[in-house]
Design a protein around this motif. Structure first.
Motif, PDB file in Angstrom:
ATOM      1  N   LYS A 130       0.835  -1.204   0.000  1.00  0.00           N
ATOM      2  CA  LYS A 130       0.000   0.000   0.000  1.00  0.00           C
ATOM      3  C   LYS A 130       0.873   1.258   0.000  1.00  0.00           C
ATOM      4  CE  LYS A 130      -2.981   2.541   3.206  1.00  0.00           C
ATOM      5  NZ  LYS A 130      -4.252   2.804   2.513  1.00  0.00           N
ATOM      6  N   LYS A 134       1.127   4.167  -2.954  1.00  0.00           N
ATOM      7  CA  LYS A 134       0.846   5.562  -2.598  1.00  0.00           C
ATOM      8  C   LYS A 134       2.043   6.461  -2.894  1.00  0.00           C
ATOM      9  CE  LYS A 134      -1.178   8.306   1.137  1.00  0.00           C
ATOM     10  NZ  LYS A 134      -1.730   8.270   2.515  1.00  0.00           N
ATOM     11  N   ASP A 140      -4.164   5.813  -3.153  1.00  0.00           N
ATOM     12  CA  ASP A 140      -4.295   5.253  -1.803  1.00  0.00           C
ATOM     13  C   ASP A 140      -5.257   4.069  -1.848  1.00  0.00           C
ATOM     14  OD1 ASP A 140      -4.024   4.848   0.859  1.00  0.00           O
ATOM     15  OD2 ASP A 140      -5.054   6.668   1.508  1.00  0.00           O
ATOM     16  N   ILE A 142      -7.291   0.386  -0.864  1.00  0.00           N
ATOM     17  CA  ILE A 142      -7.800  -0.462   0.209  1.00  0.00           C
ATOM     18  C   ILE A 142      -7.042  -1.783   0.130  1.00  0.00           C
ATOM     19  CG2 ILE A 142      -9.863  -1.656   1.066  1.00  0.00           C
ATOM     20  CD1 ILE A 142     -11.472   0.371  -0.661  1.00  0.00           C
ATOM     21  N   LYS A 160     -14.630   0.104   1.943  1.00  0.00           N
ATOM     22  CA  LYS A 160     -14.570   1.066   0.855  1.00  0.00           C
ATOM     23  C   LYS A 160     -15.130   2.411   1.314  1.00  0.00           C
ATOM     24  CE  LYS A 160     -15.910   1.489  -3.992  1.00  0.00           C
ATOM     25  NZ  LYS A 160     -16.672   0.894  -5.122  1.00  0.00           N
ATOM     26  N   LEU A 162     -11.813   3.742   1.883  1.00  0.00           N
ATOM     27  CA  LEU A 162     -10.471   3.697   2.452  1.00  0.00           C
ATOM     28  C   LEU A 162     -10.477   2.814   3.685  1.00  0.00           C
ATOM     29  CD1 LEU A 162      -9.380   7.462   2.233  1.00  0.00           C
ATOM     30  CD2 LEU A 162      -8.583   5.584   0.795  1.00  0.00           C
TER      31      LEU A 162
END
Length: 394
Positions: A130, A134, A140, A142, A160, A162
């Protein structure tokens, strides 16, 4: 048997995030990805702000405009989404070769079973992946962790747009029990509506029925659906096999003119042939992906490659005709070619002179074409089909 460790990466509102990027004016505004100039266009994607206002995928764009004045509408760029997914897949391959990637939808599955001694516990791997996505792509995602793909995807839907979610081994059935059927991966919208007509709204209610009872609304799908409700999924993570060579074309004006499309496919086929010659490899599989002006995509593959070089176009056009089944205008075409290393050929010491046959004639024509291109450039020899027709005089 040791439980599997499956990571699901999901970048919510994938297309909308890529198109909007880091534009400050669009961060708090509803953004819809759809072809604005298509008469029957539907929503391809939208950001979270637009979703909160009641806009969903597949909604007619005319309906969106009538209900939401001043909404930002950006055109889809499918080739850009595929390139970003390729970059995301590369970051996943740093941890495991078992990476299954969607073509341009922001979904990624990774099987990291047995990699703990190399990369640490599975949650650490998911968190590091992750951070890499990013850092390098400004997206970004999930992430969720479970013992199979079905439960991992359901878990990512729970957090969802994040967040992260971990479903431990043995907790699959308990995790799915309270979920609405709309969050159960594998169920189609039609099957969810069918279940609602029988007052089945949650996984718990569905699980209380037997396979024989579920066969009434779902017929032969009853056993599969009951297994899904119990969190059973033995489907492996299938590593994505991206085409080794790709060629694509985006039309300045959407078209469904057969001559223009044929010329486009001839040009793409020639580009693939040149790349095959340059790399000294042969075509193993062809795939065509058509993106229509209303945002819908169709694709197909061809695994039996009988002819190459100048004669590859006949198979490419046949594959395109197999995919092209709508009268809606086309915006973008991509031709992909999976490659295999050319087999070394030992010359026949006693090959008879004056060899005849279709294969020999094709080989001589292809050799002569390559010699012409080497001397005068790639544009010196082309298919007549690839030439754009002259516009008719008024």
């Amino acid at each position: 048997m040791k439980p599997r460790s499956i990571i699901h990466i999901n970048i919510a509102d994938f297309a909308a995030r890529i198109e909007a990027g880091s534009s400050l004016p669009l961060q708090d505004r509803p953004v819809v990805i759809a072809p604005a100039d298509a008469p029957r266009a539907v929503v391809y994607d939208m950001n979270e702000t637009a979703f909160q206002e009641g806009i969903c995928k597949g909604m007619p764009l005319s309906q969106v405009r009538s209900r939401h004045r001043g909404i930002v509408i950006l055109p889809p760029r499918f080739n850009r989404y595929e390139r970003v997914m390729t970059e995301i897949q590369k970051h996943g391959l740093a941890f495991t070769p078992a990476v299954e990637s969607g073509r341009g939808d922001g979904h990624l599955f990774l099987d990291i079973t047995g990699t703990g001694r190399l990369y640490g516990p599975p949650p650490d791997v998911a968190f590091r992946l992750k951070k890499r996505i990013k850092k390098y792509l400004s997206l970004d995602p999930i992430w969720s962790l479970a013992t199979n793909k079905l439960v991992a995807k359901a878990a990512s839907r729970m957090v969802k747009p994040l967040g992260e979610y971990i479903v431990g081994p043995g907790d699959e059935e308990n995790f799915l029990t309270p979920l609405p059927l709309s969050l159960l991966p594998g169920l189609t919208g039609q099957e969810v509506n069918t279940a609602a007509r029988f007052n089945l709204e949650t996984v718990c209610q569905l699980r209380q029925l037997t396979a024989a009872q579920l066969a009434i609304p779902f017929s032969e799908r009853a056993g599969t659906i009951l297994g899904m409700a119990r969190g059973l999924d033995m489907e492996p993570v299938r590593p994505g096999t991206a085409p080794g060579l790709t060629a694509d074309h985006e039309f300045a004006t959407d078209t469904n003119d057969a001559d223009e499309l044929k010329a486009c496919m001839a040009g793409l086929a020639q580009q693939i042939c040149r790349d095959l010659d340059r790399r000294q490899c042969r075509a193993k599989m062809l795939e065509v992906c058509i993106s229509y002006s209303d945002g819908i995509q169709h694709q197909a593959r061809l695994t039996q490659i009988k002819e190459e070089g100048l004669f590859l176009f006949s198979q490419v056009w046949g594959l395109f005709e197999r995919v092209w089944k709508r009268r809606v205008r086309i915006r973008h075409i991509r031709l992909g070619c999976h490659t295999a290393a050319a087999q070394p050929v030992q010359a026949d010491l006693f090959r008879p002179l004056g060899q005849t046959g279709k294969t020999a004639r094709y080989s001589r024509v292809q050799t002569a074409a390559n010699q012409v291109r080497e001397r005068f450039g790639n544009a010196a020899l082309t298919l007549a089909t690839a030439l754009q027709p002259e516009p008719a005089l008024p």
